[in-house]
Design a protein around this motif. Structure first.
Motif, mmCIF file in Angstrom:
data_model
loop_
_atom_site.group_PDB
_atom_site.id
_atom_site.type_symbol
_atom_site.label_atom_id
_atom_site.label_comp_id
_atom_site.label_asym_id
_atom_site.label_seq_id
_atom_site.Cartn_x
_atom_site.Cartn_y
_atom_site.Cartn_z
ATOM 1 N N LEU A 17 10.091 1.675 -8.156
ATOM 2 C CA LEU A 17 8.916 1.397 -7.329
ATOM 3 C C LEU A 17 8.073 0.267 -7.918
ATOM 4 C CD1 LEU A 17 8.020 5.009 -6.246
ATOM 5 C CD2 LEU A 17 8.803 3.170 -4.786
ATOM 6 N N LYS A 18 7.942 0.252 -9.245
ATOM 7 C CA LYS A 18 7.151 -0.822 -9.861
ATOM 8 C C LYS A 18 7.844 -2.164 -9.659
ATOM 9 C CE LYS A 18 4.438 1.526 -13.355
ATOM 10 N NZ LYS A 18 4.366 1.871 -14.774
ATOM 11 N N GLU A 19 9.172 -2.115 -9.689
ATOM 12 C CA GLU A 19 9.948 -3.326 -9.486
ATOM 13 C C GLU A 19 9.681 -3.918 -8.103
ATOM 14 O OE1 GLU A 19 13.854 -2.760 -11.531
ATOM 15 O OE2 GLU A 19 14.498 -3.356 -9.548
ATOM 16 N N LEU A 20 9.458 -3.028 -7.144
ATOM 17 C CA LEU A 20 9.186 -3.495 -5.789
ATOM 18 C C LEU A 20 7.861 -4.226 -5.724
ATOM 19 C CD1 LEU A 20 10.375 -0.649 -3.443
ATOM 20 C CD2 LEU A 20 11.564 -2.659 -4.262
ATOM 21 N N LEU A 21 6.878 -3.705 -6.459
ATOM 22 C CA LEU A 21 5.572 -4.381 -6.463
ATOM 23 C C LEU A 21 5.715 -5.772 -7.069
ATOM 24 C CD1 LEU A 21 3.283 -1.390 -7.471
ATOM 25 C CD2 LEU A 21 3.542 -2.416 -5.221
ATOM 26 N N THR B 27 0.848 -1.202 0.000
ATOM 27 C CA THR B 27 0.000 0.000 0.000
ATOM 28 C C THR B 27 0.882 1.251 0.000
ATOM 29 O OG1 THR B 27 -0.332 -0.685 2.284
ATOM 30 C CG2 THR B 27 -2.305 -0.338 0.971
ATOM 31 N N ARG B 28 1.942 1.205 0.809
ATOM 32 C CA ARG B 28 2.832 2.372 0.879
ATOM 33 C C ARG B 28 3.536 2.603 -0.452
ATOM 34 N NH1 ARG B 28 1.470 6.009 4.031
ATOM 35 N NH2 ARG B 28 3.525 6.919 3.754
ATOM 36 N N ILE B 29 4.009 1.528 -1.089
ATOM 37 C CA ILE B 29 4.729 1.672 -2.358
ATOM 38 C C ILE B 29 3.792 2.269 -3.426
ATOM 39 C CG2 ILE B 29 5.900 0.417 -4.229
ATOM 40 C CD1 ILE B 29 6.852 -1.541 -1.932
ATOM 41 N N GLU C 82 2.344 7.044 -6.604
ATOM 42 C CA GLU C 82 1.443 8.140 -6.954
ATOM 43 C C GLU C 82 2.122 9.480 -6.663
ATOM 44 O OE1 GLU C 82 -2.365 8.098 -4.936
ATOM 45 O OE2 GLU C 82 -2.616 10.153 -5.683
ATOM 46 N N VAL C 83 2.830 9.559 -5.524
ATOM 47 C CA VAL C 83 3.509 10.807 -5.156
ATOM 48 C C VAL C 83 4.555 11.183 -6.207
ATOM 49 C CG1 VAL C 83 5.051 11.880 -3.466
ATOM 50 C CG2 VAL C 83 3.098 10.545 -2.681
ATOM 51 N N VAL C 84 5.420 10.229 -6.576
ATOM 52 C CA VAL C 84 6.502 10.597 -7.508
ATOM 53 C C VAL C 84 6.007 10.897 -8.913
ATOM 54 C CG1 VAL C 84 8.298 9.363 -6.229
ATOM 55 C CG2 VAL C 84 7.184 8.219 -8.127
ATOM 56 N N MET D 270 -0.621 16.639 -12.169
ATOM 57 C CA MET D 270 0.174 17.524 -11.308
ATOM 58 C C MET D 270 -0.657 17.967 -10.101
ATOM 59 S SD MET D 270 3.288 18.563 -12.478
ATOM 60 C CE MET D 270 4.195 19.133 -13.908
ATOM 61 N N LYS D 271 -0.144 17.661 -8.956
ATOM 62 C CA LYS D 271 -0.857 18.008 -7.730
ATOM 63 C C LYS D 271 0.118 18.653 -6.758
ATOM 64 C CE LYS D 271 -2.970 13.871 -7.154
ATOM 65 N NZ LYS D 271 -3.657 12.844 -6.377
ATOM 66 N N PHE D 272 -0.439 19.334 -5.785
ATOM 67 C CA PHE D 272 0.404 19.900 -4.739
ATOM 68 C C PHE D 272 0.111 19.191 -3.417
ATOM 69 C CE2 PHE D 272 0.542 23.165 -7.941
ATOM 70 C CZ PHE D 272 1.871 23.561 -7.890
ATOM 71 N N GLY D 273 1.107 19.136 -2.562
ATOM 72 C CA GLY D 273 0.906 18.572 -1.220
ATOM 73 C C GLY D 273 0.432 17.141 -1.224
ATOM 74 N N THR D 274 1.071 16.303 -2.050
ATOM 75 C CA THR D 274 0.640 14.906 -2.142
ATOM 76 C C THR D 274 0.882 14.126 -0.854
ATOM 77 O OG1 THR D 274 2.746 14.498 -3.187
ATOM 78 C CG2 THR D 274 0.817 14.585 -4.628
ATOM 79 N N MET D 275 1.767 14.620 -0.018
ATOM 80 C CA MET D 275 2.042 13.875 1.209
ATOM 81 C C MET D 275 1.417 14.537 2.434
ATOM 82 S SD MET D 275 5.556 11.885 0.795
ATOM 83 C CE MET D 275 5.017 10.888 2.119
#
Lengths: 556, 140
Positions: free
Chosen positions: A426-430, A345-347, A352-354, B1-6
């Motif tokens: 990250l995909k490699e980790l999944l 879930t974290r990965i 999504e963040v990166v 593109m988003k802000f403050g994703t974390m």
């Protein structure tokens, strides 16, 4: 094309220069060639796109034999063709092949310094990893060089680094390292900048070189297993695994299926911990400390799992020659599955963040782009190559151990920029998590170890495994004794440095830390590189002169 | 593109307890397989020295005072040990292992990292022998 067909093709390609053909193992072909023919033979393989140059191994056959050998290993899937060049101990010269295969520079400089094999046509002449004032004609990896000799050696350990300073109207040299707050391990970089734009990049490693390859020649096979585990603090398991695999191949010992599965499992967990560590470092270099802290917090989950399974957190010592030490029981299996559920879930969240965070994308998207042909030319390995769309993964190309039974799928991206490198990892980790689950669900029964002889039968072998950073290459030679004759290690970081140096030029100085972090460098394990790309002649200041200048400046 | 994703991660953390611990007042329990300091039981030992032979860091030395009477002293250099567990694996009589209780390493001088395992009188005898010059070879 089968391995046998590949080897036949290679033999046909090399036929004009072939002096003797040796088949040391089923998947290997050794072709003895004259040193003069090396360039032509290497370009024949290169032009036919027969694999890639994986490593160059230097060997000293002994004072009585009066011979040195250089082995140029080309890998193509599981098939390995080695060009074997036999040279006299005095006046050994080989032509350079770096003009056709650029990454060969690193390997050539290594054999030049360590074995005294002169490389004709090598552009750079300064030292890679020996101190600058190391006496000429002393070659530390030759058999007649003893530890006593090394102890008595009077070298200053001081390197003559190109000094920082102004070299033109708006051009400066910015030195980074060897000790620098931004570097986690010792290395020296000097970037020539015109304003904010980098115009040339130089680097020098070797600060953590401890002569492990030489040290193995006076230790038993078992002792060496633990020595190799300490080549790298992050991928310790893969190093030990590569070494044990090689020794087991030599001894013709079949490792039990259960032990192989556990090896892959620990390697999978190690990949998770390595890539999460990398993600944190990269985020930190980009100034995204929230991502850094949270990814490292989650990394604790996998560290705790490793500790629970093997007993140690960093150098797990899970391997033993002929198998593994740690059993995976129901309790461990349950803990791993729980850990994996959380990590997955974290990965996904980090993925999504990166790919969406606007600030982070400004630092990664379109930066340090390496195209697929470039990646091929630089000889990149591991996730750095896969981010450029080059399908290079030993686990898939030449499955070893449990990867035959529990395969992993290939992850590639096409953009080749820093963002792609984040995504690939990250995909490699999944994919790894998925493979680990299937191992846990279908764990073969059986013993954990096979009996290993203390004396390993004479022979030579190559063991290749996919470390988190890319292909790890071990060449092991035994003469039937309790200690190895020669072990050569080529770590993936060695091949990936080019990506930093080539790509830093033309970018802003502020992108440099990200570029360095982007290839996931492991300084200590590859410590042997210098690449100079600065063609401009500039005045270099010695430490002494800089110090004198400082004293003079302040006394004014 | 988003802000403050974390941002949600940070917000959620406000309602969690601290993950740092107040060591040494509060200690994380070590897992069962944790490799801490080596322990040794001379009663089970046969003096085969397989453990000493394979130690990659030369952290253990076995001194045999009387093999038949099972009088052995194991000199353990904690500071050299790499905690690989090879010695315990080699031992056919399970006379040694890695403790998961005893793992804290801090001392003011290096001597404290040298530990002698064995019966009290054996250790005393061995140390006396060392101080006598002719018996020097024995502890090698």
């Amino acid at each position: 094309m089968s391995t046998e067909q590949k080897l036949q093709t290679a033999e046909q390609l090399l036929a004009p220069w072939n002096k003797e053909t040796i088949r040391p193992e089923e998947n290997r072909l050794d072709v003895v060639i004259q040193p003069e023919a090396l360039h032509e033979a290497a370009s024949a393989l290169h032009e036919a796109k027969w694999g890639y140059l994986s490593a160059i191994t230097g060997m000293d056959m002994g004072v009585e034999a009066g011979q040195l050998e250089a082995l140029y290993h080309f890998c193509n899937g599981p098939a390995i063709t080695s060009l074997r060049v036999r040279l006299p101990r005095a006046g050994a010269v080989v032509p350079t092949i770096a003009d056709i295969i650029p990454p060969a520079t690193f390997f050539e400089r290594e054999i030049k310094e360590m074995f005294g094999i002169k490389v004709d046509g090598l552009a750079v002449t300064d030292h890679l990893f020996l101190p600058e004032d190391w006496p000429p004609d002393v070659y530390p990896q030759r058999v007649d060089f003893t530890i006593e000799q090394a102890k008595a050696m009077e070298v200053s350990h001081a390197d003559q680094m190109p000094e920082p300073g102004r070299v033109g109207e708006n051009t400066f040299v910015v030195p980074i390292g060897p000790q620098h707050p931004a570097l986690k391990e010792p290395g020296h970089f000097s970037f020539t900048v015109d304003g904010e734009i980098v115009t040339a990049a130089k680097m020098r490693l070797g600060y953590a070189h401890r002569g492990i390859e030489k040290a193995t020649e006076s230790r038993s096979w078992v002792e060496n297993l633990y020595l190799f585990e300490r080549v790298c603090g992050i991928c310790s398991h893969t190093h030990a695994m590569a070494f044990s695999m090689g020794v087991e191949q030599l001894a013709k010992v079949e490792v039990p299926a259960r032990a192989q599965a556990i090896r892959e499992l620990v390697a999978g967990l190690e990949r998770v911990h390595s890539h999460l560590l990398w993600l944190g470092v990269t985020a930190h270099e980009a100034g995204f400390d929230t991502l850094f802290m949270y990814s490292w917090r989650d990394r604790e989950t996998v560290m705790n799992l490793l500790e629970q399974i093997t007993g140690n957190r960093v150098n797990y010592s899970a391997n033993v020659l002929g198998g593994v030490k740690c059993e995976i029981g129901d309790e461990q299996s349950k803990a791993i599955k729980e850990g994996l559920t959380y990590l997955e879930t974290r990965i996904r969240h980090y993925l999504e963040v990166v790919t969406t965070d606007a600030m982070f994308l400004n630092r990664t998207r379109g930066i340090g782009t390496i195209t697929a042909p470039e990646a091929e030319r630089f000889g990149l390995l591991g996730p750095t190559a896969r981010a450029s769309g080059v399908a290079r993964d030993v686990r898939i190309e030449a499955p070893y151990g449990a990867y035959v039974r529990y395969p992993v799928s290939l992850v590639t991206e096409t953009n080749g920029d820093l963002e792609a490198r984040c995504v690939v990892r990250l995909k490699e980790l999944l994919v790894s998590c998925f493979a680990m689950r299937s191992i846990l669900d279908n764990m073969p029964e059986g013993p954990l170890t096979a009996r290993m002889p203390r004396k390993i039968p004479a022979g030579e072998t190559v063991a290749r495994v996919e470390a988190p950073r890319g292909e790890l290459f071990y060449y092991i030679k035994s003469n039937g004794g309790e200690i190895p004759v020669r072990v050569h290690v080529r770590t993936p970081s060695l091949c990936n440095w080019v990506s930093v140096l080539e790509k830093a030029v033309g970018r802003q100085l502020a992108d440099v830390p990200m570029l360095i972090a982007g290839m996931d460098p492991c300084f200590s394990c590859n410590d042997r590189v210098v690449t100079v790309e600065d063609s401009r002649t500039s005045e270099n200041w010695s430490w002494k002169r800089l110090r004198e200048y400082g004293i003079e400046y302040y006394s004014r | 593109m988003k802000f403050g994703t974390m941002f949600t991660d940070i917000l959620a953390s406000f309602f969690k307890k601290n993950s740092t611990q107040l060591y040494p007042f509060e200690k994380n329990p070590t897992p069962e397989r944790f490799r801490g300091n080596l322990y040794y039981d001379p009663a089970k030992c046969t003096g085969c020295c397989l453990c000493v032979k394979d130690c990659p860091s030369k952290a253990i030395e076995l001194v045999t005072i009387d093999r038949a009477a099972k009088r052995f002293v194991l000199k353990y250099h904690m500071d050299r040990c790499v905690y690989c567990g090879q010695c315990a694996l080699n031992c056919r009589f399970k006379c040694m292992g890695m403790s998961n209780k005893d793992w804290e390493h801090a001392a003011l001088n290096k001597e404290e990292f040298l530990v002698y395992y064995g019966k009290e009188e054996d250790v005393r005898e061995m140390l006396e022998n060392i101080s006598k010059p002719p018996a020097e070879s024995e502890h090698k």
